[in-house]
Scaffold this motif. Structure first.
Motif: not given
Ligand code: ADP
Length: 440
Positions: A331-336, A394-396
């Motif tokens: 989800s993060n990879a797709v959003r960014h 998410g990452l936590a």
């Molecule tokens: P969120 O729910 O905001 O995505 P995460 O804990 O998953 O929270 O991620 C923390 C932050 O790390 C995100 O707000 C984003 O700025 C950065 N991030 C995570 N994955 C990516 C990625 N693949 N590319 C760029 N930035 C990322």
């Protein structure tokens, strides 16, 4: 500097001996018996030396050197050298005893437990705090294996790891509800120092914080469900005045966001409170990766998603949790990543374990943000995260799930070029099933 010259006393001794034997020979010669004169003189010299030797030997046994006289010459030299060395030895011994006492006093004053272990993890010595914290007794437990007294699988692994940076928390064997943090520091030739620290207060505070967050999130869940329900109904109601449509839509989005925060906080509390993930179940990671690609590629703004399965390995762990790791990372990879970019999901293994890698060609992350990515509510761009639905949990969650699977997360990224999130699972969590041709 030491001299090779013969000492005066030795020279005098030889001269005296020669004079005595010479005199004896002369007297014997007067009686026409020079040989007998020489023998008698030699005998007298021998008797005197034997007497001195026996007296010295007696003095060494009794320790009373005052009653013996050694006269001049070699014996006096030997005697005074002996007394000097003896006194010097006593001085060193006293100094060593005093130092040992100081070291013992200072280690006993330490609030942390300290236990010296030999190469077989047997107790050599321990301080008073080790007794108070872990019930170790200095004399009674000497020579006992520490892992037979402090029985904990984590401590047993730590004792064999030779890693002084890792610590484990164990339950105190002497105080109910107390926790000890253990660290093993190797030193010298095969010796180790086991350090024990009371972390009960920190544990209690941590639990209180976890319980508070879990209770607060739990209490918020019901009112939020009601509010979201009403907002959903209102949004679909055609009788609502036009002016209200947009505010109601915004309220519904925010309610959804709050619901997500609450459920992710509850998920985090659950993960924090649980130990290691199960090893009884086997997860087919390649299937989960393929399913994630199918789910995300349908999104209109999704970039090209590519799955690369390079290993037949499967993972011992919790399928739902591994699915959550994959969903969060993808989800993060797709959003960014822009729609013309690429996201790659890789599964590979070698002798050290297996890697699940989610990489993208998206916007990337500046180096200074990388160490903070797994902190709760950390977002690189707070303003943007609010609009793209990110809450920073998410990452936590990913980090906690990975640690429950004994795995680590490595992030590499370059702004403008993309990011790579690599989850490394140790070989103990990997199962490689060779498919039997008959059964395939
Ligand atoms: P969120 O729910 O905001 O995505 P995460 O804990 O998953 O929270 O991620 C923390 C932050 O790390 C995100 O707000 C984003 O700025 C950065 N991030 C995570 N994955 C990516 C990625 N693949 N590319 C760029 N930035 C990322």
């Amino acid at each position: 500097m030491k001299s090779d010259r013969m000492p005066d006393s030795s020279r005098k001794f030889i001269v005296g001996l020669v004079l005595l034997i010479g005199t004896g020979t002369m007297i014997g010669w007067l009686y026409d018996r020079p040989l007998i004169g020489a023998l008698v003189a030699t005998f007298i010299a021998l008797v005197w030396q034997v007497r001195q030797l026996l007296a010295f030997n007696r003095a060494m046994h009794t320790g009373d050197f005052d009653t013996f006289r050694f006269g001049e010459g070699v014996w006096q030299q030997i005697f005074s050298r002996f007394v000097y060395e003896r006194e010097r030895g006593n001085r060193y011994k006293n100094e060593y005893r005093r130092l040992l006492k100081e070291v013992r006093k200072s280690t006993n004053a330490m609030p942390d437990g300290a236990v010296i272990l030999d190469e077989a993890n047997e107790i050599v010595i321990c301080n008073r705090a080790a007794k108070n914290l872990a019930g170790l007794k200095r004399k009674k437990d000497r020579g006992q294996r520490v892992d037979n007294i402090l029985r904990d699988p984590g401590l047993a692994t730590l004792l064999h790891s030779h890693d002084s940076t890792t610590t484990v928390d164990i339950v105190s064997p002497v105080r109910d509800g107390a926790w000890l943090n253990c660290r093993v520091v190797p030193y010298g030739s095969n010796l180790k120092l086991l350090l024990l620290r009371d972390v009960t207060e920190g544990k209690i505070l941590n639990k209180m914080r976890r319980d508070f967050v879990a209770n607060a999130s739990h209490e918020l869940r019901s009112p939020l469900t009601v509010i979201s329900g009403y907002l959903d109904t209102l949004e679909g109601d055609e009788q609502i005045p036009q002016d209200w449509v947009q505010p109601i839509g915004q309220m519904r989005d925010q309610a959804k966001r709050m619901t997500r925060i609450v459920s992710e906080l509850l998920e985090l509390s659950r993960l924090e409170g649980s130990g290691s993930a199960t090893t009884d179940d086997v997860v087919d990671v390649s299937r989960l990766l393929t399913a994630a690609r199918e789910a995300f590629r349908r999104r209109p703004d999704a970039p090209d998603i590519h799955v690369d399965i390079e290993s037949p390995a499967r993972l011992r762990g919790d399928s739902n949790e591994i699915e959550s790791v994959i969903t969060n990372l993808v989800s993060n990879a797709v959003r960014h990543t822009p729609v013309d970019g690429k996201v790659t999901l890789l599964w590979q293994s070698d002798a050290s374990g297996a890697d699940l890698v989610v990489s993208d060609t998206g916007e990337g992350i500046a180096e200074e943000h990388i160490p903070r990515l797994t902190e709760r509510f950390f977002r690189v761009d707070r303003g943007r995260a609010r609009t793209d639905g990110g809450v920073g949990l998410g990452l936590a969650i990913v980090k906690h799930i990975l640690s429950r699977h004994d795995a680590g997360l490595e992030v590499t990224s370059r702004p403008g070029e993309g990011s790579s999130f690599c989850c490394h699972f140790p070989s103990t969590r990997i199962v490689i099933n060779r498919i039997h041709p008959d059964k395939s």
